[in-house]
Design a protein around this motif. Sequence first.
Motif, PDB file in Angstrom:
ATOM      1  N   LYS A   1      48.137 -12.598 -17.192  1.00 46.92           N
ATOM      2  CA  LYS A   1      46.878 -11.758 -16.785  1.00 46.92           C
ATOM      3  C   LYS A   1      47.079 -11.093 -15.476  1.00 46.92           C
ATOM      4  O   LYS A   1      46.647 -10.070 -15.138  1.00 46.92           O
ATOM      5  CB  LYS A   1      45.693 -12.253 -17.288  1.00 46.92           C
ATOM      6  CG  LYS A   1      45.552 -12.876 -18.505  1.00 46.92           C
ATOM      7  CD  LYS A   1      44.171 -13.559 -18.829  1.00 46.92           C
ATOM      8  CE  LYS A   1      44.160 -15.008 -18.256  1.00 46.92           C
ATOM      9  NZ  LYS A   1      45.359 -15.861 -18.267  1.00 46.92           N
ATOM     10  N   SER A   2      47.006 -11.959 -14.357  1.00 45.98           N
ATOM     11  CA  SER A   2      46.876 -11.546 -13.117  1.00 45.98           C
ATOM     12  C   SER A   2      47.916 -10.622 -12.722  1.00 45.98           C
ATOM     13  O   SER A   2      47.782  -9.685 -12.125  1.00 45.98           O
ATOM     14  CB  SER A   2      47.011 -12.733 -12.329  1.00 45.98           C
ATOM     15  OG  SER A   2      45.874 -13.639 -12.414  1.00 45.98           O
ATOM     16  N   PHE A   3      49.214 -11.165 -13.289  1.00 48.87           N
ATOM     17  CA  PHE A   3      50.559 -10.215 -13.164  1.00 48.87           C
ATOM     18  C   PHE A   3      50.379  -8.696 -13.727  1.00 48.87           C
ATOM     19  O   PHE A   3      50.682  -7.674 -12.965  1.00 48.87           O
ATOM     20  CB  PHE A   3      51.641 -10.896 -13.800  1.00 48.87           C
ATOM     21  CG  PHE A   3      52.691 -10.084 -13.770  1.00 48.87           C
ATOM     22  CD1 PHE A   3      53.627  -9.876 -12.749  1.00 48.87           C
ATOM     23  CD2 PHE A   3      53.240  -9.191 -15.057  1.00 48.87           C
ATOM     24  CE1 PHE A   3      54.904  -8.996 -12.939  1.00 48.87           C
ATOM     25  CE2 PHE A   3      54.256  -8.743 -15.283  1.00 48.87           C
ATOM     26  CZ  PHE A   3      55.055  -8.622 -13.964  1.00 48.87           C
TER      27      PHE A   3
ATOM     28  N   PHE B   1      39.810  -6.342 -12.142  1.00 45.99           N
ATOM     29  CA  PHE B   1      38.901  -7.343 -11.976  1.00 45.99           C
ATOM     30  C   PHE B   1      39.689  -8.592 -12.429  1.00 45.99           C
ATOM     31  O   PHE B   1      39.552  -8.549 -13.863  1.00 45.99           O
ATOM     32  CB  PHE B   1      37.569  -7.237 -12.601  1.00 45.99           C
ATOM     33  CG  PHE B   1      36.286  -7.647 -11.970  1.00 45.99           C
ATOM     34  CD1 PHE B   1      36.599  -9.100 -11.356  1.00 45.99           C
ATOM     35  CD2 PHE B   1      35.026  -7.247 -11.454  1.00 45.99           C
ATOM     36  CE1 PHE B   1      35.426  -9.745 -10.495  1.00 45.99           C
ATOM     37  CE2 PHE B   1      34.055  -8.056 -10.925  1.00 45.99           C
ATOM     38  CZ  PHE B   1      34.366  -9.013 -10.409  1.00 45.99           C
ATOM     39  N   ASP B   2      40.013  -9.434 -11.873  1.00 41.84           N
ATOM     40  CA  ASP B   2      40.559 -10.746 -12.383  1.00 41.84           C
ATOM     41  C   ASP B   2      39.568 -11.831 -12.436  1.00 41.84           C
ATOM     42  O   ASP B   2      38.692 -12.102 -11.681  1.00 41.84           O
ATOM     43  CB  ASP B   2      41.711 -11.101 -11.289  1.00 41.84           C
ATOM     44  CG  ASP B   2      42.795 -11.944 -12.150  1.00 41.84           C
ATOM     45  OD1 ASP B   2      42.747 -12.332 -13.215  1.00 41.84           O
ATOM     46  OD2 ASP B   2      43.823 -12.769 -11.252  1.00 41.84           O
ATOM     47  N   GLU B   3      39.695 -12.608 -13.552  1.00 43.59           N
ATOM     48  CA  GLU B   3      38.643 -13.637 -13.788  1.00 43.59           C
ATOM     49  C   GLU B   3      37.292 -13.225 -13.597  1.00 43.59           C
ATOM     50  O   GLU B   3      36.578 -13.514 -12.534  1.00 43.59           O
ATOM     51  CB  GLU B   3      39.098 -14.909 -13.161  1.00 43.59           C
ATOM     52  CG  GLU B   3      40.363 -15.320 -13.301  1.00 43.59           C
ATOM     53  CD  GLU B   3      40.851 -16.651 -13.382  1.00 43.59           C
ATOM     54  OE1 GLU B   3      39.973 -17.606 -12.992  1.00 43.59           O
ATOM     55  OE2 GLU B   3      41.971 -17.256 -13.447  1.00 43.59           O
ATOM     56  N   ILE B   4      36.863 -12.216 -14.128  1.00 43.48           N
ATOM     57  CA  ILE B   4      35.479 -11.523 -14.224  1.00 43.48           C
ATOM     58  C   ILE B   4      34.384 -12.567 -13.991  1.00 43.48           C
ATOM     59  O   ILE B   4      33.536 -12.452 -13.477  1.00 43.48           O
ATOM     60  CB  ILE B   4      35.507 -10.256 -14.978  1.00 43.48           C
ATOM     61  CG1 ILE B   4      34.521  -9.427 -14.566  1.00 43.48           C
ATOM     62  CG2 ILE B   4      35.296 -10.760 -16.388  1.00 43.48           C
ATOM     63  CD1 ILE B   4      34.208  -8.211 -15.169  1.00 43.48           C
TER      64      ILE B   4
HETATM   65 MG   LIG Z   1      45.414 -15.295 -13.133  1.00 43.30          MG
END
Ligand SMILES: [Mg+2]
Length: 435
Positions: free
Chosen positions: A35-37, A280-283
């Motif tokens: 996801k972050s990637f 937005f990562d880990e919103i």
């Molecule tokens: Mg992540």
Amino acid sequence: MLESLRLRNVGPAPEMELSLGPRLNLITGDNGLGKSFLLDLAWWALTRKWPHDLNSALTSGYAARPTDPKSPAVIELKVRGKAGRLVDYKSEYNALEQAWRGKAGRPWNPGLVLYALADGAFAVWDPHRNYWRTDRDADVQERLPAYVFSSQEVWDGLQVDIQGRSTRVCNGLLADWASWIRERGPDAHRMAAVLEGLGPHVGEEPLRPGAGFARLSVNDARDIPTISMSYAPSVPILHASLGIRRITALAYMMCWAWREHRIAADQLGETASSRVVVLFDEIEAHLHPRWQRIIVPALLKVVQTLTEDQSASIQLIAATHSPLVLASVEPHFDENQDRLFGLGLDAGQVTLQPQPWAKQGDVLNWLVSESFGLTQARSVEGERAIEAAEAWMRGDPPAPPFETMENIHRELLRVLPGHDPFWPRWIVRWEEPRS
Ligand SMILES: [Mg+2]
Ligand SMILES: Nc1ncnc2c1ncn2[C@@H]1O[C@H](COP(=O)(O)OP(=O)(O)OP(=O)(O)O)[C@@H](O)[C@H]1O
């Protein structure tokens, strides 16, 4: 706006394809599936710079590496530029140069790009300020390629080298917000409005600036802006909770980016663009369920408050582990402009799938939906006991330690609450006369 992203031989899967919606895009998937990637890739697609390359204080946002260095690695993307024109870009990894190579030229994205990384870092790209020109097929970087802040620099300011000179490019939240408050002008007003727009309202007090400044100690000369809490009129923002600080940092980054974008537009004789892409990562990070439930709908609306333009548009691409975030968008999800994606594992390979939109109703149903993939939203022990009870009721051969109905019953009593919806089915069997 990012329209699509296609990856080959880079990241956790051999191939990935993401066809994004113009407004809301939510990505779910287990830890470590990418996801972050994908958010790093989306940032790169819009700005052509890796966050970590511009600021080594970051703990993530590294340049993408090919999985197999001997095979071609390719990133292809489509971005909707000025006047809605769709632009294709293709980049291949050059192993000798250890760099992604593609046609020279600046990114075509017409609006601001804001990336909230999971660890509190932020990156901002401004079509007016992060400019470079092309000279005989080579990019000539005369201004900053993007503003990349570690979590600390968001608060204390960002100083970077520009053509050999150390230059302060942002004063940071503490100094800027304090000076906006002192000026009592539109900047303080905007910051307060954006904070209020992002804060939880349901029977709660909105998130508001506090009464005046605070000092942290006699040795510290900084006037620290404060926020108002129901139990205290002015809590120094540095003492505020993680959740409140994360949202305040987001509000500040939005206000700072928009303010500077407008000033740059004036200086350059251009118009300011009220199109914003937010990654937005880990919103839901650090947010109580009450806040998780409103953060996405609030973000979709807040750019209009920020830009004071009712036609302002946002493309939000967010990664989440929260079933409540998905439940919260049910009344807002519009299949014409919104998408849901799931990263999963299939025969040991990571897959990225667009997921057909279906309302699930509540978080329990979301947890057992394809997006989160749990079989039950109970404890592991509760799930095992229920599975053993169901196997017993079906007449399957019993397995230790659940060889007898008594064992199963004892375990159910130990792990389930009295009001668990499974009880009625079990009790009927339990109370049947046994031979
Ligand atoms: Mg992540
Ligand atoms: N710079 C990179 N280049 C190539 N592959 C990468 C890079 N960064 C991450 N990956 C791949 O992505 C995987 C990690 O993915 P990522 O950090 O995006 O997971 P995630 O879904 O965000 O998990 P979490 O929910 O724990 O944050 C790594 O195992 C690796 O295969």
